[in-house]
Motif scaffolding. Structure first.
Motif, PDB file in Angstrom:
ATOM      1  N   PHE A   4       8.467   4.201  -1.795  1.00  0.00           N
ATOM      2  CA  PHE A   4       7.509   4.176  -2.906  1.00  0.00           C
ATOM      3  C   PHE A   4       6.470   3.071  -2.712  1.00  0.00           C
ATOM      4  CE2 PHE A   4       6.371   2.061  -6.896  1.00  0.00           C
ATOM      5  CZ  PHE A   4       5.718   3.094  -7.560  1.00  0.00           C
ATOM      6  N   ALA A   5       6.944   1.909  -2.216  1.00  0.00           N
ATOM      7  CA  ALA A   5       6.072   0.738  -2.135  1.00  0.00           C
ATOM      8  C   ALA A   5       5.160   0.731  -0.918  1.00  0.00           C
ATOM      9  CB  ALA A   5       6.923  -0.539  -2.137  1.00  0.00           C
ATOM     10  N   ILE A   6       5.573   1.381   0.168  1.00  0.00           N
ATOM     11  CA  ILE A   6       4.812   1.307   1.417  1.00  0.00           C
ATOM     12  C   ILE A   6       3.363   1.775   1.267  1.00  0.00           C
ATOM     13  CG2 ILE A   6       4.627   2.373   3.714  1.00  0.00           C
ATOM     14  CD1 ILE A   6       7.699   1.980   3.918  1.00  0.00           C
ATOM     15  N   PRO A   7       3.088   2.943   0.658  1.00  0.00           N
ATOM     16  CA  PRO A   7       1.685   3.331   0.474  1.00  0.00           C
ATOM     17  C   PRO A   7       0.903   2.320  -0.364  1.00  0.00           C
ATOM     18  CG  PRO A   7       3.125   5.210   0.120  1.00  0.00           C
ATOM     19  CD  PRO A   7       4.002   4.006   0.187  1.00  0.00           C
ATOM     20  N   LEU A   8       1.579   1.716  -1.360  1.00  0.00           N
ATOM     21  CA  LEU A   8       0.916   0.719  -2.191  1.00  0.00           C
ATOM     22  C   LEU A   8       0.627  -0.558  -1.403  1.00  0.00           C
ATOM     23  CD1 LEU A   8       2.985   1.093  -5.501  1.00  0.00           C
ATOM     24  CD2 LEU A   8       0.843   2.229  -4.849  1.00  0.00           C
ATOM     25  N   ILE A   9       1.550  -0.909  -0.503  1.00  0.00           N
ATOM     26  CA  ILE A   9       1.329  -2.081   0.354  1.00  0.00           C
ATOM     27  C   ILE A   9       0.121  -1.852   1.258  1.00  0.00           C
ATOM     28  CG2 ILE A   9       2.288  -3.414   2.281  1.00  0.00           C
ATOM     29  CD1 ILE A   9       5.055  -3.026   1.029  1.00  0.00           C
ATOM     30  N   ILE A  10       0.053  -0.669   1.853  1.00  0.00           N
ATOM     31  CA  ILE A  10      -1.076  -0.334   2.728  1.00  0.00           C
ATOM     32  C   ILE A  10      -2.379  -0.398   1.948  1.00  0.00           C
ATOM     33  CG2 ILE A  10      -2.144   1.534   4.057  1.00  0.00           C
ATOM     34  CD1 ILE A  10       0.697   2.418   4.835  1.00  0.00           C
ATOM     35  N   LEU A  11      -2.390   0.239   0.783  1.00  0.00           N
ATOM     36  CA  LEU A  11      -3.596   0.244  -0.049  1.00  0.00           C
ATOM     37  C   LEU A  11      -3.931  -1.158  -0.530  1.00  0.00           C
ATOM     38  CD1 LEU A  11      -5.429   2.599  -1.050  1.00  0.00           C
ATOM     39  CD2 LEU A  11      -4.204   2.475  -3.215  1.00  0.00           C
ATOM     40  N   GLY A  12      -2.898  -1.901  -0.951  1.00  0.00           N
ATOM     41  CA  GLY A  12      -3.119  -3.224  -1.512  1.00  0.00           C
ATOM     42  C   GLY A  12      -3.647  -4.238  -0.523  1.00  0.00           C
ATOM     43  N   PHE A  13      -3.313  -4.097   0.753  1.00  0.00           N
ATOM     44  CA  PHE A  13      -3.780  -5.065   1.747  1.00  0.00           C
ATOM     45  C   PHE A  13      -5.047  -4.607   2.470  1.00  0.00           C
ATOM     46  CE2 PHE A  13       0.640  -6.751   1.614  1.00  0.00           C
ATOM     47  CZ  PHE A  13       0.312  -8.065   1.310  1.00  0.00           C
TER      48      PHE A  13
END
Length: 403
Positions: free
Chosen positions: A52-61
């Motif tokens: 769940f978090a990986i796409p958000l990490i990619i987008l967030g950084f």
């Protein structure tokens, strides 16, 4: 009373987690398999959260990372992608040259068919699905669109929003992912040891795996020598700094899941923070040099053991296609080999038995290939750092002089 406080550090906790997992997995009997299943249950939930978090990490950084770079962001992203692809192809060629030189003599013995080792792994007590809001590739494309768009239109409001979102992601990483990571790694090694998965496969292809791991470090040395030369720094110091990320990836089996540690160690190598914030998440999805070495070596070994021809004209197009195909695999343990199965059949003529064997062999050492991918990302970031520093790609307009 004098209190004692021990600060083991992340690397120490990871090593302890790996050792703990192997010891418990080897000692637990069938009667007490609930111990392993308890860890597997935690791993399932934590793994779902990571997905769940990986796409958000990619987008967030990536979004604020590209947005903060300014008008030259698009060019620098292109340069990063080109460097990563060249690194991946070079890794494949290194594996091909080594395999055709050594494997014919090493693998002259009999060939034993093996079943897929995943079937032996224990399952958790329950499964909880936490589907990501969007996929990894969607996150990557969105990050490019919004990041380059923010840089192009110079929107301060959108950039501030992206930076605030990055702060939220960093908080999730620091307070949730990093503290729980050692438990996740312990569970993975505990289950693999209990199932006898690694020992069964290594007993057949032990020498091939030794060659693969050596090639990983040869490739890492080459990457960091180049990074050291262009930055005029000691390449072995740079590589040593990235070791916590390497060992983290051994446990997670995922370049994307190791992003938090990779990013931290990359910055510890004095890499430009803006460069690190977009290169590391980007390379976690497009730079798969370690996996390419593994897959190339495995398929050549299987071809030899089945008395099939191995030629440069056959393998080189496979390597070129592999560098592109595996972009669809980030964030998923064993994802690289799953994404490549179509190439096994269409370009190498593998039958189902050969495909199954390739999957089994890759999964057995997926951790080490992923670790090589992750450690290499730090070298790519340092090279891009040098490009940014030594060129005018990101130069902003100079303020007009007042007469």
């Amino acid at each position: 009373m004098i209190g004692l406080k021990f600060n083991i550090g992340l690397l120490g906790r990871i090593v302890i987690a790996i050792a703990f997992g192997i010891i418990v997995g080897s000692l637990v009997t069938e009667r007490f398999d609930w111990i392993v299943r308890s860890f597997v249950t935690f791993n399932g939930i934590f793994g779902q959260f990571l997905s769940f978090a990986i796409p958000l990490i990619i987008l967030g950084f990536i979004v604020p990372g590209i947005g903060e770079l300014g008008k030259g962001a698009g060019k620098l992203v292109g340069i990063t992608a080109l460097i990563a692809y060249l690194s991946t192809v070079t890794a494949g060629l290194l594996a091909y040259g080594t395999a055709v030189s050594l494997f014919p003599k090493m693998l002259s013995g009999s060939f034993g068919k093996m079943e897929n080792p995943e079937e032996a792994l224990l399952k958790g007590f329950m499964e909880i699905e936490i589907p990501p809001v969007f996929g990894v590739m969607t996150a990557l494309v969105m990050a490019f669109v919004f990041g380059i768009g923010i840089a192009a239109v110079k929107s301060d409001r959108l950039l501030e929003l992206a930076v605030d979102f990055r702060s939220i992601i960093e908080l999730v990483i620091a307070k949730v992912i990093i503290p729980l990571l050692p438990f996740h790694i312990a569970g993975i090694f505990m289950n693999m040891t209990y199932a006898g998965q690694v020992a069964e496969i290594l007993s057949v292809f032990a020498l091939v795996f030794v060659v693969i791991i050596i090639l990983h470090f040869v490739m890492l040395t080459l990457q960091y020598v180049i990074a050291g030369i262009v930055n005029k720094e000691n390449p072995f110091r740079l590589l040593k700094t990235m070791m916590p990320a390497y060992f983290t990836a051994i446990g997670t089996q995922s370049s994307a899941a190791a992003i938090p540690v990779t990013l931290r160690q990359t910055k510890a190598n004095d890499t430009d923070e803006e460069v690190a914030n977009f290169v590391v998440p980007l390379c976690a999805t497009i730079h798969l040099a370690g996996s390419t070495i593994t897959l190339t070596s495995v398929v050549i070994a299987i071809l030899y053991l089945n008395n099939l021809p191995v030629t440069f004209g056959q393998i080189f197009p496979f390597i070129l296609a592999l560098g592109v195909t595996m972009i669809a695999a980030p964030g998923v343990p064993g994802g690289a080999v799953m994404a490549a199965t179509g190439l096994f059949v269409s370009m190498l003529g593998f039958d189902q038995t050969m495909v199954s064997l390739a999957i089994a062999l890759y999964i057995a050492q997926d951790s080490f290939g992923t670790a090589a991918n992750v450690a290499g990302d730090g070298a790519i970031a340092k090279i891009v750092h040098a490009v940014k520093r030594n060129t005018s790609i990101l130069d902003e307009k100079k303020p007009r002089e007042i007469a």
